[in-house]
Write a protein that holds these residues in place. Structure first.
Motif, PDB file in Angstrom:
ATOM      1  N   GLY A 204      20.649  30.167  49.083  1.00 53.12           N
ATOM      2  CA  GLY A 204      22.054  29.948  48.941  1.00 53.12           C
ATOM      3  C   GLY A 204      22.785  30.228  47.900  1.00 53.12           C
ATOM      4  N   PHE A 205      21.971  30.266  46.484  1.00 52.57           N
ATOM      5  CA  PHE A 205      22.552  30.542  45.424  1.00 52.57           C
ATOM      6  C   PHE A 205      22.663  32.006  45.346  1.00 52.57           C
ATOM      7  CE2 PHE A 205      22.294  31.825  41.030  1.00 52.57           C
ATOM      8  CZ  PHE A 205      23.072  31.011  40.173  1.00 52.57           C
ATOM      9  N   ILE A 206      21.889  32.791  45.717  1.00 54.71           N
ATOM     10  CA  ILE A 206      21.614  33.938  45.972  1.00 54.71           C
ATOM     11  C   ILE A 206      22.786  34.787  46.492  1.00 54.71           C
ATOM     12  CG2 ILE A 206      20.590  36.289  46.226  1.00 54.71           C
ATOM     13  CD1 ILE A 206      17.962  34.943  45.289  1.00 54.71           C
ATOM     14  N   GLY A 207      22.904  33.977  47.702  1.00 53.77           N
ATOM     15  CA  GLY A 207      23.891  34.633  48.686  1.00 53.77           C
ATOM     16  C   GLY A 207      25.403  34.681  48.505  1.00 53.77           C
ATOM     17  N   VAL A 208      25.423  33.069  47.779  1.00 49.20           N
ATOM     18  CA  VAL A 208      26.903  32.964  47.267  1.00 49.20           C
ATOM     19  C   VAL A 208      27.428  33.762  46.232  1.00 49.20           C
ATOM     20  CG1 VAL A 208      28.651  31.238  46.411  1.00 49.20           C
ATOM     21  CG2 VAL A 208      27.174  30.721  48.435  1.00 49.20           C
ATOM     22  N   ARG A 209      26.627  33.971  45.043  1.00 51.84           N
ATOM     23  CA  ARG A 209      26.707  34.852  44.134  1.00 51.84           C
ATOM     24  C   ARG A 209      27.106  36.263  44.344  1.00 51.84           C
ATOM     25  NH1 ARG A 209      24.784  33.711  39.203  1.00 51.84           N
ATOM     26  NH2 ARG A 209      25.660  35.810  38.439  1.00 51.84           N
ATOM     27  N   ALA A 210      26.116  36.787  45.243  1.00 50.26           N
ATOM     28  CA  ALA A 210      26.331  38.050  45.742  1.00 50.26           C
ATOM     29  C   ALA A 210      27.656  38.323  46.405  1.00 50.26           C
ATOM     30  CB  ALA A 210      25.194  38.741  46.524  1.00 50.26           C
ATOM     31  N   ALA A 211      28.085  37.335  47.301  1.00 49.04           N
ATOM     32  CA  ALA A 211      29.375  37.554  48.156  1.00 49.04           C
ATOM     33  C   ALA A 211      30.360  37.414  47.200  1.00 49.04           C
ATOM     34  CB  ALA A 211      29.344  36.332  49.197  1.00 49.04           C
ATOM     35  N   VAL A 212      30.560  36.682  45.991  1.00 50.19           N
ATOM     36  CA  VAL A 212      31.697  36.488  45.199  1.00 50.19           C
ATOM     37  C   VAL A 212      31.601  37.586  44.423  1.00 50.19           C
ATOM     38  CG1 VAL A 212      32.479  35.203  43.308  1.00 50.19           C
ATOM     39  CG2 VAL A 212      31.424  34.036  45.145  1.00 50.19           C
ATOM     40  N   GLU A 213      30.583  38.217  43.914  1.00 47.81           N
ATOM     41  CA  GLU A 213      30.460  39.381  42.884  1.00 47.81           C
ATOM     42  C   GLU A 213      31.065  40.475  43.549  1.00 47.81           C
ATOM     43  OE1 GLU A 213      27.391  41.420  39.734  1.00 47.81           O
ATOM     44  OE2 GLU A 213      27.242  39.497  40.424  1.00 47.81           O
ATOM     45  N   ILE A 214      30.656  40.827  44.608  1.00 51.55           N
ATOM     46  CA  ILE A 214      30.847  42.176  45.628  1.00 51.55           C
ATOM     47  C   ILE A 214      32.197  42.001  46.240  1.00 51.55           C
ATOM     48  CG2 ILE A 214      30.076  43.745  47.389  1.00 51.55           C
ATOM     49  CD1 ILE A 214      27.211  42.599  46.545  1.00 51.55           C
ATOM     50  N   LEU A 215      32.482  40.772  46.991  1.00 42.14           N
ATOM     51  CA  LEU A 215      33.702  40.780  47.724  1.00 42.14           C
ATOM     52  C   LEU A 215      34.874  40.002  46.969  1.00 42.14           C
ATOM     53  CD1 LEU A 215      31.863  39.532  51.070  1.00 42.14           C
ATOM     54  CD2 LEU A 215      32.649  41.976  50.294  1.00 42.14           C
ATOM     55  N   ALA A 216      34.618  39.093  46.294  1.00 36.46           N
ATOM     56  CA  ALA A 216      35.805  38.429  45.603  1.00 36.46           C
ATOM     57  C   ALA A 216      36.180  38.941  44.572  1.00 36.46           C
ATOM     58  CB  ALA A 216      35.352  36.903  45.582  1.00 36.46           C
ATOM     59  N   ARG A 217      35.239  39.231  43.453  1.00 35.85           N
ATOM     60  CA  ARG A 217      35.755  39.262  41.947  1.00 35.85           C
ATOM     61  C   ARG A 217      36.770  40.587  41.878  1.00 35.85           C
ATOM     62  NH1 ARG A 217      30.981  40.047  38.056  1.00 35.85           N
ATOM     63  NH2 ARG A 217      30.591  37.945  38.821  1.00 35.85           N
ATOM     64  N   PRO A 218      36.353  41.592  42.630  1.00 36.60           N
ATOM     65  CA  PRO A 218      37.074  42.664  42.456  1.00 36.60           C
ATOM     66  C   PRO A 218      38.528  42.504  42.888  1.00 36.60           C
ATOM     67  CG  PRO A 218      35.134  43.457  43.389  1.00 36.60           C
ATOM     68  CD  PRO A 218      35.258  41.871  43.528  1.00 36.60           C
ATOM     69  N   ARG A 219      38.918  41.314  43.625  1.00 37.11           N
ATOM     70  CA  ARG A 219      40.236  41.019  44.446  1.00 37.11           C
ATOM     71  C   ARG A 219      40.839  39.884  43.666  1.00 37.11           C
ATOM     72  NH1 ARG A 219      36.543  43.029  48.123  1.00 37.11           N
ATOM     73  NH2 ARG A 219      37.293  44.864  49.304  1.00 37.11           N
ATOM     74  N   TYR A 220      40.399  39.393  42.701  1.00 33.42           N
ATOM     75  CA  TYR A 220      40.938  38.262  42.029  1.00 33.42           C
ATOM     76  C   TYR A 220      42.486  38.557  41.658  1.00 33.42           C
ATOM     77  CZ  TYR A 220      36.413  36.025  41.458  1.00 33.42           C
ATOM     78  OH  TYR A 220      35.398  35.171  41.609  1.00 33.42           O
ATOM     79  N   GLN A 221      42.834  39.649  41.176  1.00 32.03           N
ATOM     80  CA  GLN A 221      44.035  40.302  40.764  1.00 32.03           C
ATOM     81  C   GLN A 221      44.183  41.637  41.583  1.00 32.03           C
ATOM     82  OE1 GLN A 221      46.823  38.726  38.562  1.00 32.03           O
ATOM     83  NE2 GLN A 221      45.676  37.199  39.684  1.00 32.03           N
ATOM     84  N   PRO A 222      45.554  42.077  41.771  1.00 31.20           N
ATOM     85  CA  PRO A 222      45.576  43.216  42.630  1.00 31.20           C
ATOM     86  C   PRO A 222      45.117  44.361  41.487  1.00 31.20           C
ATOM     87  CG  PRO A 222      47.625  42.012  42.911  1.00 31.20           C
ATOM     88  CD  PRO A 222      46.624  41.205  41.768  1.00 31.20           C
ATOM     89  N   ALA A 223      44.265  45.437  41.799  1.00 28.77           N
ATOM     90  CA  ALA A 223      43.915  46.383  40.978  1.00 28.77           C
ATOM     91  C   ALA A 223      44.757  47.412  40.850  1.00 28.77           C
ATOM     92  CB  ALA A 223      42.820  47.179  41.736  1.00 28.77           C
ATOM     93  N   HIS A 224      44.722  48.066  39.567  1.00 26.05           N
ATOM     94  CA  HIS A 224      45.773  48.956  39.156  1.00 26.05           C
ATOM     95  C   HIS A 224      44.883  50.543  39.422  1.00 26.05           C
ATOM     96  CE1 HIS A 224      47.793  46.502  35.638  1.00 26.05           C
ATOM     97  NE2 HIS A 224      47.653  45.789  36.805  1.00 26.05           N
ATOM     98  N   THR A 225      46.078  51.271  39.492  1.00 24.13           N
ATOM     99  CA  THR A 225      45.619  52.841  39.667  1.00 24.13           C
ATOM    100  C   THR A 225      46.042  53.364  38.644  1.00 24.13           C
ATOM    101  OG1 THR A 225      47.653  53.349  40.969  1.00 24.13           O
ATOM    102  CG2 THR A 225      45.835  52.587  42.299  1.00 24.13           C
ATOM    103  N   LYS A 226      45.552  54.691  38.460  1.00 22.27           N
ATOM    104  CA  LYS A 226      45.501  55.611  37.083  1.00 22.27           C
ATOM    105  C   LYS A 226      45.125  56.982  37.860  1.00 22.27           C
ATOM    106  CE  LYS A 226      43.963  54.582  33.290  1.00 22.27           C
ATOM    107  NZ  LYS A 226      42.997  54.166  32.285  1.00 22.27           N
ATOM    108  N   THR A 227      46.190  58.049  37.525  1.00 21.53           N
ATOM    109  CA  THR A 227      45.953  59.138  37.777  1.00 21.53           C
ATOM    110  C   THR A 227      45.944  60.461  36.830  1.00 21.53           C
ATOM    111  OG1 THR A 227      48.268  59.826  38.391  1.00 21.53           O
ATOM    112  CG2 THR A 227      46.888  58.839  40.090  1.00 21.53           C
ATOM    113  N   PHE A 228      45.325  61.439  36.616  1.00 18.90           N
ATOM    114  CA  PHE A 228      45.235  62.352  35.463  1.00 18.90           C
ATOM    115  C   PHE A 228      44.986  63.583  36.328  1.00 18.90           C
ATOM    116  CE2 PHE A 228      41.261  59.849  35.252  1.00 18.90           C
ATOM    117  CZ  PHE A 228      40.327  60.629  35.042  1.00 18.90           C
ATOM    118  N   PRO A 229      45.563  64.784  35.795  1.00 17.26           N
ATOM    119  CA  PRO A 229      45.125  66.172  36.350  1.00 17.26           C
ATOM    120  C   PRO A 229      43.590  66.296  35.863  1.00 17.26           C
ATOM    121  CG  PRO A 229      46.428  66.287  34.418  1.00 17.26           C
ATOM    122  CD  PRO A 229      46.375  64.799  34.458  1.00 17.26           C
ATOM    123  N   ILE A 230      43.308  67.500  36.850  1.00 13.07           N
ATOM    124  CA  ILE A 230      41.564  68.213  36.626  1.00 13.07           C
ATOM    125  C   ILE A 230      41.812  68.845  35.630  1.00 13.07           C
ATOM    126  CG2 ILE A 230      41.581  67.572  39.148  1.00 13.07           C
ATOM    127  CD1 ILE A 230      41.668  70.461  39.695  1.00 13.07           C
TER     128      ILE A 230
END
Length: 329
Positions: A204-230
């Motif tokens: 249970g610990f491994i499952g919950v930790r993996a789910a939070v790290e992969i699915l939840a953490r990147p979405r705690y706040q709206p992500a920013h975008t950045k662009t720069f020329p090639i």
């Protein structure tokens, strides 16, 4: 009841303290060595300069070379870091899972709960004292690991938000450890035998930790975008320590042409076949690099959100465990 709890768990407390002392004896010399190397390579000044937007190209390249050298020297610590993130799970296995399951498995719960100590009082005292001890130990561990990983986080582009290093430091070890213990306690009230309870706790610990790290953490706040020329003069001005979630190369209309990569060519440069930079990918004039990222300054916000999430889960599990204790025959 407090005295009884201490008598029952003093060996566990002693072994845990000895384990922390052994861990400190192993990691402190490594941490001092990393800090000396970090200072000798002049990387402390580099970290301060790279945080500025107007850093010179020559300085950026020299600092990148120094950080690369530091990373190569201590790359073997990645395995150590992976092993360290399992420590909260071990506390849950050996502190949480036996707390109720051992009493029920040995039948001693019937004796304890008929000697003037009610089930609810027994559970509150047991869970409260063990939880308080776990909070103190996890706080010491989190502070110590924050000191230990600081040179490693400064030497990586992801900084403190990077995978694994985020889990080792700050206040999140408190949340992880409390959750592991609470999960072990709850599992012990359901399966009532130590080995099954320990197995369920680990899974249970491994499952919950993996789910939070992969699915939840990147979405705690709206992500920013950045662009720069090639086509750029030197390296693009990217912020050191940002957590890059995904990146790629897009055409002017926004169509993704190449994922998980970026293209960088000198202005007016050509590819190896003499064509324009990126022509082999079908890039159109005006194509650009694109990044989706979480800013480095959100570290403590993310730490607070994740700690609060795991503390809330721990409290819910302990509440359910107390309800289960009342029904154990």
């Amino acid at each position: 009841m407090i005295w009884l709890t201490w008598r029952q768990h003093r060996k566990q407390a002693l072994y845990t303290l000895l384990g922390l002392a052994a861990l400190a004896a192993l990691l402190v010399p490594i941490g001092l060595s990393m800090r000396n190397t970090f200072s000798d390579l002049g990387l402390a000044d580099c970290a301060a300069q790279l945080a500025r937007a107007d850093v010179a190209q020559a300085t950026r390249e020299a600092c990148d070379a120094g950080f690369h050298r530091f990373g190569n020297q201590y790359s073997g610590l990645n395995l150590v870091a992976v092993l360290l993130i399992t420590l909260p799970a071990l506390v849950g296995l050996f502190w949480g899972a036996p707390l109720v399951a051992r009493e029920v498995e040995h039948g001693t719960h019937r004796f304890v709960w008929t000697q003037g100590v009610g089930r609810t009082r027994w559970a509150l005292v047991k869970f409260g004292l063990v939880g308080a001890a776990v909070v103190v130990l996890a706080a010491v561990y989190g502070l110590g690991m924050s000191w230990w990983v600081e040179p490693l986080t400064q030497a990586t582009h992801e900084g403190r938000l990077g995978m694994i290093v985020f889990d080792l430091q700050g206040i999140v070890p408190i949340g992880y450890t409390l959750f592991a213990v609470a999960l072990g306690v709850f599992a012990g009230t359901v399966w009532k035998r130590m080995l099954p309870a320990m197995g369920i706790t680990l899974a249970g610990f491994i499952g919950v930790r993996a789910a939070v790290e992969i699915l939840a953490r990147p979405r705690y706040q709206p992500a920013h975008t950045k662009t720069f020329p090639i086509e750029v003069d030197g390296l693009p001005k990217t912020s050191w320590g940002d957590w890059i979630l995904t990146q790629g190369v897009r055409n002017p209309d926004g169509t993704m042409i190449a994922e998980d990569t970026r293209i960088q060519c000198p202005v007016g440069g050509t590819g190896p076949d003499g064509r324009a930079c990126g022509a082999e990918l079908g890039l159109e004039p005006g194509a650009y690099n694109w990044q989706l990222y979480q800013p480095a300054d959100r570290f403590w916000l993310f730490q607070s959100i994740e700690t609060g999430l795991f503390v809330a889960l721990a409290l819910l599990l302990l509440y359910l465990a107390i309800r289960r204790v009342r029904r154990i025959a």
